[in-house]
Every structure is written in structure tokens, then in C-alpha cells.
Design a protein around this motif. Structure first.
Motif, PDB file in Angstrom:
ATOM      1  N   GLU A   1      24.763  29.265  60.645  1.00 11.91           N
ATOM      2  CA  GLU A   1      25.248  30.346  61.499  1.00 11.91           C
ATOM      3  C   GLU A   1      24.557  31.651  61.124  1.00 11.91           C
ATOM      4  O   GLU A   1      24.116  31.827  59.991  1.00 11.91           O
ATOM      5  N   PHE A   2      24.455  32.524  62.099  1.00 11.69           N
ATOM      6  CA  PHE A   2      23.868  33.826  61.839  1.00 11.69           C
ATOM      7  C   PHE A   2      24.987  34.846  61.691  1.00 11.69           C
ATOM      8  O   PHE A   2      25.742  35.086  62.625  1.00 11.69           O
ATOM      9  N   ILE A   3      25.088  35.401  60.490  1.00  5.98           N
ATOM     10  CA  ILE A   3      26.091  36.417  60.185  1.00  5.98           C
ATOM     11  C   ILE A   3      25.693  37.732  60.859  1.00  5.98           C
ATOM     12  O   ILE A   3      26.524  38.462  61.364  1.00  5.98           O
ATOM     13  N   GLU A   4      24.386  37.998  60.851  1.00  8.89           N
ATOM     14  CA  GLU A   4      23.812  39.169  61.523  1.00  8.89           C
ATOM     15  C   GLU A   4      22.518  38.733  62.189  1.00  8.89           C
ATOM     16  O   GLU A   4      21.782  37.924  61.650  1.00  8.89           O
ATOM     17  N   GLY A   5      22.226  39.278  63.350  1.00  4.37           N
ATOM     18  CA  GLY A   5      20.963  39.015  64.019  1.00  4.37           C
ATOM     19  C   GLY A   5      20.910  37.662  64.712  1.00  4.37           C
ATOM     20  O   GLY A   5      21.909  36.961  64.832  1.00  4.37           O
ATOM     21  N   ASP A   6      19.677  37.302  65.120  1.00  3.47           N
ATOM     22  CA  ASP A   6      19.493  36.099  65.932  1.00  3.47           C
ATOM     23  C   ASP A   6      18.324  35.251  65.470  1.00  3.47           C
ATOM     24  O   ASP A   6      17.629  34.645  66.263  1.00  3.47           O
ATOM     25  N   ASP A   7      18.050  35.208  64.187  1.00  5.63           N
ATOM     26  CA  ASP A   7      17.006  34.397  63.579  1.00  5.63           C
ATOM     27  C   ASP A   7      15.699  35.151  63.385  1.00  5.63           C
ATOM     28  O   ASP A   7      14.725  34.579  62.921  1.00  5.63           O
ATOM     29  N   GLY A   8      15.659  36.417  63.692  1.00  2.00           N
ATOM     30  CA  GLY A   8      14.454  37.202  63.475  1.00  2.00           C
ATOM     31  C   GLY A   8      14.558  38.042  62.214  1.00  2.00           C
ATOM     32  O   GLY A   8      15.532  37.952  61.460  1.00  2.00           O
ATOM     33  N   THR A   9      13.559  38.866  61.990  1.00  2.00           N
ATOM     34  CA  THR A   9      13.538  39.749  60.835  1.00  2.00           C
ATOM     35  C   THR A   9      14.809  40.594  60.798  1.00  2.00           C
ATOM     36  O   THR A   9      15.237  41.130  61.812  1.00  2.00           O
ATOM     37  N   GLY A  10      15.417  40.683  59.628  1.00  2.00           N
ATOM     38  CA  GLY A  10      16.641  41.442  59.436  1.00  2.00           C
ATOM     39  C   GLY A  10      17.912  40.607  59.597  1.00  2.00           C
ATOM     40  O   GLY A  10      18.992  41.044  59.225  1.00  2.00           O
ATOM     41  N   SER A  11      17.789  39.409  60.120  1.00  2.00           N
ATOM     42  CA  SER A  11      18.953  38.539  60.311  1.00  2.00           C
ATOM     43  C   SER A  11      19.448  38.010  58.966  1.00  2.00           C
ATOM     44  O   SER A  11      18.689  37.882  58.008  1.00  2.00           O
ATOM     45  N   ILE A  12      20.727  37.695  58.930  1.00  3.05           N
ATOM     46  CA  ILE A  12      21.310  37.031  57.767  1.00  3.05           C
ATOM     47  C   ILE A  12      21.817  35.674  58.239  1.00  3.05           C
ATOM     48  O   ILE A  12      22.631  35.577  59.155  1.00  3.05           O
ATOM     49  N   LYS A  13      21.297  34.637  57.601  1.00  2.00           N
ATOM     50  CA  LYS A  13      21.566  33.254  57.985  1.00  2.00           C
ATOM     51  C   LYS A  13      22.402  32.595  56.892  1.00  2.00           C
ATOM     52  O   LYS A  13      22.038  32.623  55.713  1.00  2.00           O
ATOM     53  N   LYS A  14      23.524  32.000  57.288  1.00  2.00           N
ATOM     54  CA  LYS A  14      24.372  31.271  56.351  1.00  2.00           C
ATOM     55  C   LYS A  14      24.243  29.781  56.640  1.00  2.00           C
ATOM     56  O   LYS A  14      24.441  29.340  57.767  1.00  2.00           O
ATOM     57  N   THR A  15      23.910  29.026  55.608  1.00  2.00           N
ATOM     58  CA  THR A  15      23.818  27.575  55.709  1.00  2.00           C
ATOM     59  C   THR A  15      24.981  26.992  54.922  1.00  2.00           C
ATOM     60  O   THR A  15      25.128  27.264  53.720  1.00  2.00           O
ATOM     61  N   ASN A  16      25.815  26.205  55.599  1.00  2.00           N
ATOM     62  CA  ASN A  16      26.963  25.550  54.975  1.00  2.00           C
ATOM     63  C   ASN A  16      26.617  24.084  54.726  1.00  2.00           C
ATOM     64  O   ASN A  16      26.199  23.385  55.643  1.00  2.00           O
ATOM     65  N   PHE A  17      26.801  23.641  53.497  1.00  2.00           N
ATOM     66  CA  PHE A  17      26.460  22.276  53.124  1.00  2.00           C
ATOM     67  C   PHE A  17      27.701  21.386  53.123  1.00  2.00           C
ATOM     68  O   PHE A  17      28.825  21.883  52.998  1.00  2.00           O
ATOM     69  N   VAL A  18      27.497  20.090  53.249  1.00  2.00           N
ATOM     70  CA  VAL A  18      28.611  19.143  53.235  1.00  2.00           C
ATOM     71  C   VAL A  18      29.259  19.151  51.852  1.00  2.00           C
ATOM     72  O   VAL A  18      28.655  19.570  50.867  1.00  2.00           O
ATOM     73  N   THR A  19      30.486  18.668  51.782  1.00  2.00           N
ATOM     74  CA  THR A  19      31.260  18.761  50.545  1.00  2.00           C
ATOM     75  C   THR A  19      30.646  17.999  49.370  1.00  2.00           C
ATOM     76  O   THR A  19      30.906  18.341  48.225  1.00  2.00           O
ATOM     77  N   SER A  20      29.829  17.004  49.633  1.00  2.00           N
ATOM     78  CA  SER A  20      29.222  16.238  48.536  1.00  2.00           C
ATOM     79  C   SER A  20      28.060  16.971  47.864  1.00  2.00           C
ATOM     80  O   SER A  20      27.600  16.538  46.802  1.00  2.00           O
ATOM     81  N   CYS A  21      27.591  18.060  48.434  1.00  2.00           N
ATOM     82  CA  CYS A  21      26.486  18.826  47.849  1.00  2.00           C
ATOM     83  C   CYS A  21      26.998  19.754  46.747  1.00  2.00           C
ATOM     84  O   CYS A  21      28.075  20.320  46.866  1.00  2.00           O
ATOM     85  N   PRO A  22      26.191  19.958  45.701  1.00  2.00           N
ATOM     86  CA  PRO A  22      26.618  20.868  44.629  1.00  2.00           C
ATOM     87  C   PRO A  22      26.667  22.332  45.079  1.00  2.00           C
ATOM     88  O   PRO A  22      27.434  23.117  44.532  1.00  2.00           O
ATOM     89  N   ILE A  23      25.863  22.690  46.066  1.00  2.00           N
ATOM     90  CA  ILE A  23      25.891  24.051  46.615  1.00  2.00           C
ATOM     91  C   ILE A  23      26.720  24.005  47.893  1.00  2.00           C
ATOM     92  O   ILE A  23      26.457  23.188  48.772  1.00  2.00           O
ATOM     93  N   LYS A  24      27.704  24.863  48.017  1.00  2.00           N
ATOM     94  CA  LYS A  24      28.574  24.862  49.199  1.00  2.00           C
ATOM     95  C   LYS A  24      27.955  25.638  50.362  1.00  2.00           C
ATOM     96  O   LYS A  24      28.135  25.288  51.513  1.00  2.00           O
ATOM     97  N   TYR A  25      27.249  26.726  50.034  1.00  2.00           N
ATOM     98  CA  TYR A  25      26.593  27.518  51.081  1.00  2.00           C
ATOM     99  C   TYR A  25      25.528  28.400  50.462  1.00  2.00           C
ATOM    100  O   TYR A  25      25.498  28.611  49.250  1.00  2.00           O
ATOM    101  N   THR A  26      24.631  28.915  51.318  1.00  2.00           N
ATOM    102  CA  THR A  26      23.685  29.956  50.927  1.00  2.00           C
ATOM    103  C   THR A  26      23.639  30.994  52.036  1.00  2.00           C
ATOM    104  O   THR A  26      23.822  30.658  53.211  1.00  2.00           O
ATOM    105  N   LYS A  27      23.412  32.228  51.668  1.00  2.00           N
ATOM    106  CA  LYS A  27      23.157  33.300  52.632  1.00  2.00           C
ATOM    107  C   LYS A  27      21.788  33.876  52.322  1.00  2.00           C
ATOM    108  O   LYS A  27      21.516  34.285  51.194  1.00  2.00           O
ATOM    109  N   ASN A  28      20.932  33.866  53.342  1.00  2.00           N
ATOM    110  CA  ASN A  28      19.577  34.383  53.210  1.00  2.00           C
ATOM    111  C   ASN A  28      19.342  35.491  54.211  1.00  2.00           C
ATOM    112  O   ASN A  28      19.694  35.351  55.382  1.00  2.00           O
ATOM    113  N   LYS A  29      18.739  36.581  53.737  1.00  2.00           N
ATOM    114  CA  LYS A  29      18.318  37.651  54.628  1.00  2.00           C
ATOM    115  C   LYS A  29      16.849  37.434  54.957  1.00  2.00           C
ATOM    116  O   LYS A  29      16.023  37.280  54.055  1.00  2.00           O
TER     117      LYS A  29
END
Length: 156
Positions: A40-68
């Protein structure tokens, strides 16, 4: 705050534009759809300046990441983004800046990756602290290459 920078190059038999699309643009569908629950995009629409949150399934050691997304250039197969938050507690790392560029080489491409690990105030980073990330980056590019070779219509 200290900074450790690592650069790697990985050769691939796949063209730069196809690797860029698979790794950067459509990775949540191509690489590991069984491990990613949603994007999901927390801010923006996939271009420069956007913040993208990736949610992982429960079996993954990382639950989510947020990348600008700091820079995004499809024509030049280049992307720069900053990991600003994660479901994993990094004891020593404040944030990580990633730069990824694919260039033409020997009928395929070379993926040039640079990662800047920014240490938290008063912390010192050592290679052992970030070795796992280096190894995963190399493995991910090779996994994508194998998948694209086996599936020539994907990201074509």
C-alpha cells in the motif's frame, strides 16, 4: 552517527528493463507473492516522494517495511529508496538507503546495488551486523533471474 556503504554487482542473462520491472516495479507479484500479504502507498502513488508499505505474511520474520522512494527512473532502470521503518527492531541501524541500477552487459544486464547503513547515535556497525542483508540481496537478484528465465512472458 556512522555510515557503512556496500556496493555489489550481479550479472544476469536478463535485459535491464525486464529485471528492473521484476525487481522494482512488480516485485510483490513476481518475486514472492506467497510471502507478501499486501502493498500500500501511505503517501503518493509509486513515484518519487511516495512512501510504500509492504506487509508480509505471518510466517515471515519481518512483518512489514516502509520505504520512501527518493528517485525513480524507469527509462534508466534506476531507483533509490530509503528504508524508514520496519517490523524488525534494528538495534544499531537508524535507516538504510538503497540504490539499484540495471545496465546492459553481455547480452543481459548487471545489477549495481549500493546500500548505505546509517548507524544510530552512539552505535558502531560492523560487517557481521549487515552481512545477512548483503547475502539476501545477491540471492534475490539470482532468484528473479531464474524465475524470468523459466517464465519468458513475465515482465516482457
Amino acid at each position: 552517527m556512522g555510515v557503512i556503504t556496500y556496493s555489489q554487482e550481479v550479472k544476469s542473462a536478463i535485459a535491464p528493463s525486464r529485471m528492473f520491472k521484476a525487481l522494482i516495479i512488480d516485485s510483490h507479484n513476481v518475486i514472492i507473492p506467497e510471502r507478501i500479504k499486501s502493498v500500500e502507498f501511505i503517501e503518493g502513488d509509486d513515484g518519487t516522494g511516495s512512501i510504500k508499505k509492504t506487509n508480509f505474511v505471518t510466517s515471515c520474520p519481518i512483518k512489514y517495511t516502509k520505504n520512501k522512494i527518493d528517485a525513480f527512473d524507469v527509462d534508466n532502470c534506476y531507483c533509490k529508496y530509503t528504508l524508514i521503518e520496519s517490523g524488525v527492531n534494528f538495534n544499531k541501524i537508524d535507516f538504510i538507503i538503497y540504490k539499484v541500477k540495471f545496465v546492459v552487459a553481455d547480452g543481459g544486464s548487471v545489477c549495481k546495488m549500493t546500500r548505505e547503513y546509517h548507524a544510530k547515535e552512539g552505535c558502531e556497525l560492523k560487517e557481521d551486523d549487515i552481512k545477512q542483508g548483503k547475502d539476501k540481496a545477491m540471492g534475490l537478484v539470482k532468484t528473479i533471474e531464474e524465475y524470468l528465465l523459466a517464465n519468458p512472458d513475465v515482465c516482457a
